[in-house]
Design a protein around this motif. Structure first.
Motif, mmCIF file in Angstrom:
data_model
loop_
_atom_site.group_PDB
_atom_site.id
_atom_site.type_symbol
_atom_site.label_atom_id
_atom_site.label_comp_id
_atom_site.label_asym_id
_atom_site.label_seq_id
_atom_site.Cartn_x
_atom_site.Cartn_y
_atom_site.Cartn_z
ATOM 1 N N THR A 31 5.468 -32.692 8.363
ATOM 2 C CA THR A 31 6.719 -31.955 8.497
ATOM 3 C C THR A 31 7.851 -32.690 7.811
ATOM 4 O O THR A 31 7.843 -33.916 7.707
ATOM 5 C CB THR A 31 7.066 -31.724 9.984
ATOM 6 O OG1 THR A 31 8.250 -30.922 10.078
ATOM 7 C CG2 THR A 31 7.311 -33.039 10.710
ATOM 8 N N PHE A 174 4.450 -21.084 17.086
ATOM 9 C CA PHE A 174 3.857 -22.422 17.003
ATOM 10 C C PHE A 174 2.436 -22.446 17.553
ATOM 11 O O PHE A 174 1.609 -23.250 17.114
ATOM 12 C CB PHE A 174 4.752 -23.458 17.684
ATOM 13 C CG PHE A 174 5.827 -23.982 16.780
ATOM 14 C CD1 PHE A 174 5.564 -25.018 15.902
ATOM 15 C CD2 PHE A 174 7.080 -23.405 16.761
ATOM 16 C CE1 PHE A 174 6.529 -25.494 15.040
ATOM 17 C CE2 PHE A 174 8.067 -23.866 15.894
ATOM 18 C CZ PHE A 174 7.786 -24.914 15.028
ATOM 19 N N ILE A 189 5.352 -28.339 6.619
ATOM 20 C CA ILE A 189 6.243 -27.440 7.354
ATOM 21 C C ILE A 189 7.664 -27.995 7.401
ATOM 22 O O ILE A 189 7.873 -29.180 7.649
ATOM 23 C CB ILE A 189 5.702 -27.181 8.784
ATOM 24 C CG1 ILE A 189 6.590 -26.231 9.568
ATOM 25 C CG2 ILE A 189 5.491 -28.471 9.544
ATOM 26 C CD1 ILE A 189 5.972 -25.755 10.872
ATOM 27 N N GLU A 191 11.275 -27.258 9.312
ATOM 28 C CA GLU A 191 11.661 -26.573 10.538
ATOM 29 C C GLU A 191 12.821 -27.312 11.200
ATOM 30 O O GLU A 191 12.797 -28.541 11.319
ATOM 31 C CB GLU A 191 10.454 -26.515 11.481
ATOM 32 C CG GLU A 191 10.721 -25.993 12.867
ATOM 33 C CD GLU A 191 11.253 -24.576 12.883
ATOM 34 O OE1 GLU A 191 12.324 -24.374 13.471
ATOM 35 O OE2 GLU A 191 10.608 -23.686 12.315
ATOM 36 N N HIS A 196 9.417 -29.041 18.397
ATOM 37 C CA HIS A 196 8.203 -28.245 18.218
ATOM 38 C C HIS A 196 7.416 -28.696 16.989
ATOM 39 O O HIS A 196 6.191 -28.817 17.026
ATOM 40 C CB HIS A 196 8.559 -26.758 18.070
ATOM 41 C CG HIS A 196 8.681 -26.040 19.381
ATOM 42 N ND1 HIS A 196 7.629 -25.912 20.266
ATOM 43 C CD2 HIS A 196 9.733 -25.402 19.958
ATOM 44 C CE1 HIS A 196 8.028 -25.224 21.319
ATOM 45 N NE2 HIS A 196 9.297 -24.910 21.166
ATOM 46 N N THR A 197 8.136 -28.920 15.888
ATOM 47 C CA THR A 197 7.418 -29.234 14.654
ATOM 48 C C THR A 197 6.786 -30.621 14.695
ATOM 49 O O THR A 197 5.684 -30.831 14.188
ATOM 50 C CB THR A 197 8.336 -29.077 13.420
ATOM 51 O OG1 THR A 197 7.537 -29.134 12.238
ATOM 52 C CG2 THR A 197 9.386 -30.136 13.349
#
Length: 234
Positions: A31, A174, A189, A191, A196-197
């Motif tokens: 991420t 998610f 990703i 975000e 969450h990520t």
């Protein structure tokens, strides 16, 4: 699988990315987190071939793709699920999904892939003949993710998948990403929902003002004082 080496990129005379280096290994979930305007979307657009770097190199599976255009990167197996979903609103869900199987490697196997994505998103099976514009925001995001999967990508890139969605729908998105990761997919990703990520990722990079300022395992970044104060409000 993916390596950026000292990449500079931007829009016209404005440079957004400054000497960005990062890598994503096969089967990893990586991420990029950062505030609005940090350069996260610009990074994904540059990898996808929508923007051309002014300096540095991008390597995909060892091949230099720095100068390739977007349609060429798609053929190599790089798929971007864009911010804001960007569906074809007056086409049905089925038509939107089949458009995702445009590249040759996916076109020949689209029937089987369609069955796989509908198993992952059973709600879409009920809406195959509805126009995309008639769906809720969460359903549209599911179509966008499923359309990306229809390309049978080697690298799947998400740009702000939870943007504008209600918290309960964010959780569902998610969950879907976790299911995709469970198939062994390689994921990059971007975000703003940092908690969450990072929970979904193996490793992460923190991008601030177009520069990488931190990189570590996702767990270590969740415990990092700067990340906690700047992005988690702790």
């Amino acid at each position: 699988m993916l390596r950026l080496e000292g990449v500079h990129a931007g829009y016209g005379a404005t440079t957004v990315l400054h000497d960005v280096s990062l890598e994503v290994g096969a089967g990893e979930v990586v991420t990029i987190v950062g505030a609005n305007g940090a350069g996260k979307t610009t990074t994904l657009r540059t990898v996808a071939g929508l923007l051309r770097p002014t300096a540095g190199r991008i390597l995909f599976e060892g091949r230099d793709i720095t100068r390739l255009s977007a349609h060429e990167t798609v053929e190599l197996g790089i798929t971007l699920i864009p911010e804001g979903r960007q569906l074809f609103p007056d086409m049905t869900v089925r038509e939107n999904l089949l458009m995702g199987a445009y590249r040759q490697a996916a076109r020949d196997r689209r029937s089987g892939t369609l069955g796989q994505v509908l198993a992952l998103f059973p709600r879409l099976r009920e809406r195959l003949d509805q126009n995309a514009v008639s769906l809720s925001g969460g359903e549209q995001q599911m179509v966008a993710i499923a359309r990306g999967m229809m390309a049978r990508p080697k690298l799947l890139m998400f740009d702000e998948p939870s943007l504008g969605l209600a918290p309960i729908i964010v959780a569902q998105v998610f969950e879907a990403i976790d299911a995709i990761v469970g198939t062994g997919a390689t994921v990059l990703i971007v975000e703003q929902n940092v908690f969450h990520t990072l929970k979904a990722a193996d490793r992460g990079y923190v991008l601030e003002n177009g520069q990488i300022v931190l990189s570590d395992t996702a767990d270590a970044l969740l415990d990092n004082d700067h990340v906690r104060q700047a992005y988690l409000g702790i």
